[in-house]
Motif scaffolding. Structure first.
Motif, short mmCIF file in Angstrom:
data_model
loop_
_atom_site.label_atom_id
_atom_site.label_comp_id
_atom_site.label_asym_id
_atom_site.label_seq_id
_atom_site.Cartn_x
_atom_site.Cartn_y
_atom_site.Cartn_z
N GLY A 151 0.91 -1.28 -0.05
CA GLY A 151 0.07 -0.09 -0.06
C GLY A 151 0.86 1.19 -0.03
O GLY A 151 0.55 2.20 -0.60
N LEU A 152 1.82 1.40 0.76
CA LEU A 152 2.81 2.37 0.82
C LEU A 152 3.58 2.69 -0.41
O LEU A 152 3.61 3.68 -0.91
CB LEU A 152 3.78 2.30 1.99
CG LEU A 152 3.22 2.48 3.40
CD1 LEU A 152 4.20 2.09 4.42
CD2 LEU A 152 2.74 3.84 3.58
N VAL A 153 3.96 1.67 -1.18
CA VAL A 153 4.74 1.84 -2.55
C VAL A 153 3.67 2.20 -3.56
O VAL A 153 3.99 3.15 -4.18
CB VAL A 153 5.08 0.42 -3.06
CG1 VAL A 153 5.57 0.24 -4.44
CG2 VAL A 153 6.32 0.15 -2.23
N LEU A 154 2.27 1.69 -3.39
CA LEU A 154 1.16 2.36 -4.44
C LEU A 154 0.80 3.67 -4.11
O LEU A 154 0.93 4.62 -5.24
CB LEU A 154 0.13 1.32 -4.46
CG LEU A 154 0.34 -0.34 -4.82
CD1 LEU A 154 -1.08 -0.86 -4.63
CD2 LEU A 154 0.64 -0.18 -6.13
N ILE A 155 0.88 4.19 -2.70
CA ILE A 155 0.79 5.65 -2.77
C ILE A 155 1.86 6.50 -3.13
O ILE A 155 1.47 7.51 -3.73
CB ILE A 155 0.42 5.69 -0.91
CG1 ILE A 155 -0.77 5.27 -0.68
CG2 ILE A 155 0.75 7.21 -0.69
CD1 ILE A 155 -0.79 4.98 1.06
N VAL A 156 3.05 5.98 -2.85
CA VAL A 156 4.29 6.88 -3.36
C VAL A 156 4.20 6.93 -4.95
O VAL A 156 4.45 7.66 -5.55
CB VAL A 156 5.38 6.38 -2.96
CG1 VAL A 156 6.77 7.00 -3.64
CG2 VAL A 156 5.55 6.46 -1.41
N GLU A 157 3.87 5.81 -5.52
CA GLU A 157 4.14 5.54 -7.01
C GLU A 157 2.69 6.56 -7.64
O GLU A 157 3.11 7.16 -8.78
CB GLU A 157 3.95 4.27 -7.53
CG GLU A 157 5.29 3.30 -7.46
CD GLU A 157 6.21 3.59 -8.18
OE1 GLU A 157 6.10 4.14 -9.36
OE2 GLU A 157 7.29 3.57 -7.82
N GLY A 158 1.81 6.46 -7.06
CA GLY A 158 0.69 7.28 -7.72
C GLY A 158 0.70 8.46 -7.18
O GLY A 158 0.10 9.47 -8.22
N LEU A 159 1.21 8.94 -6.28
CA LEU A 159 1.52 10.51 -6.18
C LEU A 159 2.30 11.02 -7.07
O LEU A 159 2.21 12.14 -7.56
CB LEU A 159 2.10 10.72 -4.69
CG LEU A 159 0.99 10.88 -3.50
CD1 LEU A 159 1.87 11.01 -2.17
CD2 LEU A 159 0.41 12.06 -3.71
N ALA A 160 3.41 10.34 -7.28
CA ALA A 160 4.58 10.70 -8.45
C ALA A 160 3.83 10.62 -9.74
O ALA A 160 4.16 11.63 -10.45
CB ALA A 160 5.68 9.49 -8.39
N TRP A 161 3.16 9.76 -10.24
CA TRP A 161 2.32 9.85 -11.32
C TRP A 161 1.36 11.03 -11.47
O TRP A 161 1.09 11.68 -12.60
CB TRP A 161 1.67 8.48 -11.86
CG TRP A 161 2.67 7.35 -12.51
CD1 TRP A 161 3.29 6.46 -11.66
CD2 TRP A 161 3.14 7.48 -13.93
NE1 TRP A 161 4.24 5.89 -12.75
CE2 TRP A 161 4.04 6.26 -13.76
CE3 TRP A 161 2.87 8.28 -14.94
CZ2 TRP A 161 4.78 6.21 -15.11
CZ3 TRP A 161 3.72 8.07 -16.05
CH2 TRP A 161 4.56 6.84 -16.06
N ALA A 162 0.50 11.35 -10.26
CA ALA A 162 -0.46 12.04 -10.50
C ALA A 162 0.08 13.47 -10.26
O ALA A 162 -0.44 14.55 -10.94
CB ALA A 162 -1.25 11.96 -9.22
#
Length: 64
Positions: A9-20
């Protein structure tokens, strides 16, 4: 199992923030990575792995 789910979940949050927040910068980064030879990409991946293991070790040592 819940620790693995938390980590994912933490990895997906960081990745999602970067892409967003900065999709064009991510595209530039991917292009730069494509320009690197395979051996350098592998070394970069191993370095990221080592830093990640170190961060987990420090967090566990501090009581996380």
């Amino acid at each position: 199992m819940e620790i693995a789910l938390l980590a994912l979940g933490l990895v997906l949050i960081v990745e999602g923030l970067a892409w967003a927040l900065a999709p064009s910068i991510i595209e530039q980064l991917l292009e730069a990575l494509r320009a690197l030879p395979m051996d350098q990409r592998r070394l970069l991946g191993l370095t990221a792995l080592a830093v990640g293991i170190f961060c987990v070790w420090v967090a566990k040592t501090l009581g996380a």
